[in-house]
Scaffold this active site. Structure first.
Site, PDB file in Angstrom:
ATOM      1  NE  ARG A  72       5.861  49.230  33.023  1.00 35.32           N
ATOM      2  CZ  ARG A  72       5.277  50.268  32.414  1.00 35.32           C
ATOM      3  NH1 ARG A  72       5.040  51.364  33.089  1.00 35.32           N
ATOM      4  NH2 ARG A  72       4.929  50.185  31.157  1.00 35.32           N
ATOM      5  NE  ARG A 108       1.128  48.175  32.157  1.00 36.48           N
ATOM      6  CZ  ARG A 108       1.389  49.124  31.263  1.00 36.48           C
ATOM      7  NH1 ARG A 108       1.169  50.391  31.550  1.00 36.48           N
ATOM      8  NH2 ARG A 108       1.809  48.828  30.082  1.00 36.48           N
ATOM      9  CG  ASP A 143       1.687  53.278  32.762  1.00 35.70           C
ATOM     10  OD1 ASP A 143       2.763  53.450  32.178  1.00 35.70           O
ATOM     11  OD2 ASP A 143       0.607  53.691  32.316  1.00 35.70           O
ATOM     12  CG  ASP A 187       1.002  57.026  30.917  1.00 40.17           C
ATOM     13  OD1 ASP A 187       2.130  56.604  30.615  1.00 40.17           O
ATOM     14  OD2 ASP A 187      -0.020  56.326  30.849  1.00 40.17           O
TER      15      ASP A 187
HETATM   16  P1  ADP Z   1       1.677  52.736  28.116  1.00 34.54           P
HETATM   17  O1  ADP Z   1       1.772  53.800  29.149  1.00 34.54           O
HETATM   18  O2  ADP Z   1       1.186  53.241  26.775  1.00 34.54           O
HETATM   19  O3  ADP Z   1       0.932  51.535  28.549  1.00 34.54           O
HETATM   20  P2  ADP Z   1       4.524  52.458  28.534  1.00 34.54           P
HETATM   21  O4  ADP Z   1       4.343  53.002  29.902  1.00 34.54           O
HETATM   22  O5  ADP Z   1       5.313  51.196  28.380  1.00 34.54           O
HETATM   23  O6  ADP Z   1       3.144  52.209  27.812  1.00 34.54           O
HETATM   24  O7  ADP Z   1       5.151  53.615  27.676  1.00 34.54           O
HETATM   25  C1  ADP Z   1       5.651  53.386  26.423  1.00 34.54           C
HETATM   26  C2  ADP Z   1       6.403  54.638  25.986  1.00 34.54           C
HETATM   27  O8  ADP Z   1       5.527  55.720  25.910  1.00 34.54           O
HETATM   28  C3  ADP Z   1       7.502  55.134  26.874  1.00 34.54           C
HETATM   29  O9  ADP Z   1       8.717  54.538  26.557  1.00 34.54           O
HETATM   30  C4  ADP Z   1       7.532  56.640  26.597  1.00 34.54           C
HETATM   31  O10 ADP Z   1       8.675  57.005  25.879  1.00 34.54           O
HETATM   32  C5  ADP Z   1       6.335  56.830  25.723  1.00 34.54           C
HETATM   33  N1  ADP Z   1       5.552  58.046  25.952  1.00 34.54           N
HETATM   34  C6  ADP Z   1       5.130  58.871  24.971  1.00 34.54           C
HETATM   35  N2  ADP Z   1       4.436  59.893  25.458  1.00 34.54           N
HETATM   36  C7  ADP Z   1       4.408  59.728  26.810  1.00 34.54           C
HETATM   37  C8  ADP Z   1       3.824  60.483  27.858  1.00 34.54           C
HETATM   38  N3  ADP Z   1       3.120  61.608  27.623  1.00 34.54           N
HETATM   39  N4  ADP Z   1       3.973  60.023  29.128  1.00 34.54           N
HETATM   40  C9  ADP Z   1       4.661  58.869  29.362  1.00 34.54           C
HETATM   41  N5  ADP Z   1       5.237  58.104  28.406  1.00 34.54           N
HETATM   42  C10 ADP Z   1       5.117  58.542  27.130  1.00 34.54           C
HETATM   43 MG    MG Z   2       3.206  54.651  30.446  1.00 35.24          MG
END
Ligand code: ADP
Ligand code: MG
Length: 157
Positions: free
Chosen positions: A82, A91, A94, A96
């Site tokens: 990534r 990407r 990803d 989350d």
């Molecule tokens: P997105 O998932 O929104 O497309 P990214 O994967 O680039 O974007 O994540 C951006 C930021 O989101 C990460 O640097 C992380 O610190 C933050 N973030 C905030 N809350 C969460 C969560 N619950 N899970 C994962 N990342 C998170």
């Molecule tokens: Mg993310």
């Protein structure tokens, strides 16, 4: 031990292989995967001029703290290639954190429950497979899912 729900998405290279690899790496780094959804093909959200995504959700249990889990997730994302470029852009993987037990966190860089999950069909469709009656932000997953347009989302595996 905390029960967590995780969301996975990928739209570059071999998305299914990337998500499978991410699940294996998480398991090796302290996240016991207890359930996983089907794979779904979903239209790109936010920025539409990019390939469709593949999405999946998984449930797990872990002794990692929320921050520790975020660190592991980000190291797995990096290990799988990534690169952080544009927000909402394409990407290879990803990951989350959707929920962490019933806890709510809102800190710099970490918001749980994930703030957009209740409006994102590409998260709610797979989440319905594994946690339809789970209450998140005051409503069941199935009720959130009923409120979003899941058109264009296709189960692929
Ligand atoms: P997105 O998932 O929104 O497309 P990214 O994967 O680039 O974007 O994540 C951006 C930021 O989101 C990460 O640097 C992380 O610190 C933050 N973030 C905030 N809350 C969460 C969560 N619950 N899970 C994962 N990342 C998170
Ligand atoms: Mg993310």
């Amino acid at each position: 031990m905390a029960e967590v729900l995780l969301g996975f998405g990928a739209n570059l290279g071999d998305p299914i292989a990337a998500i499978e690899a991410a699940l294996r790496r998480l398991a090796a780094e302290g996240v016991r995967i207890t359930a996983r959804s089907h794979f779904y093909r979903t239209p790109a959200w936010g920025k539409a001029d990019q390939p469709d995504f593949v999405n999946l959700c998984a449930a797990g249990s872990t002794t990692l703290s929320p921050r520790g889990l975020l660190d592991v997730i980000q190291s797995v994302e990096a290990a799988l290639g990534r690169e952080r470029r544009e927000r909402w852009g394409p990407r290879v993987i990803d990951i989350d954190i959707l929920t962490y037990g019933d806890h709510a966190f809102d800190e710099p860089g970490l918001t749980i429950p994930h703030p957009h999950l209740t409006e994102r069909a590409f998260v709610l469709a797979p989440l319905l497979d594994i946690a339809p009656d789970r209450v998140i932000a005051g409503r069941r997953v199935r009720d959130w899912a009923a409120g979003v347009d899941r058109g264009g989302i296709e189960r692929i595996g």
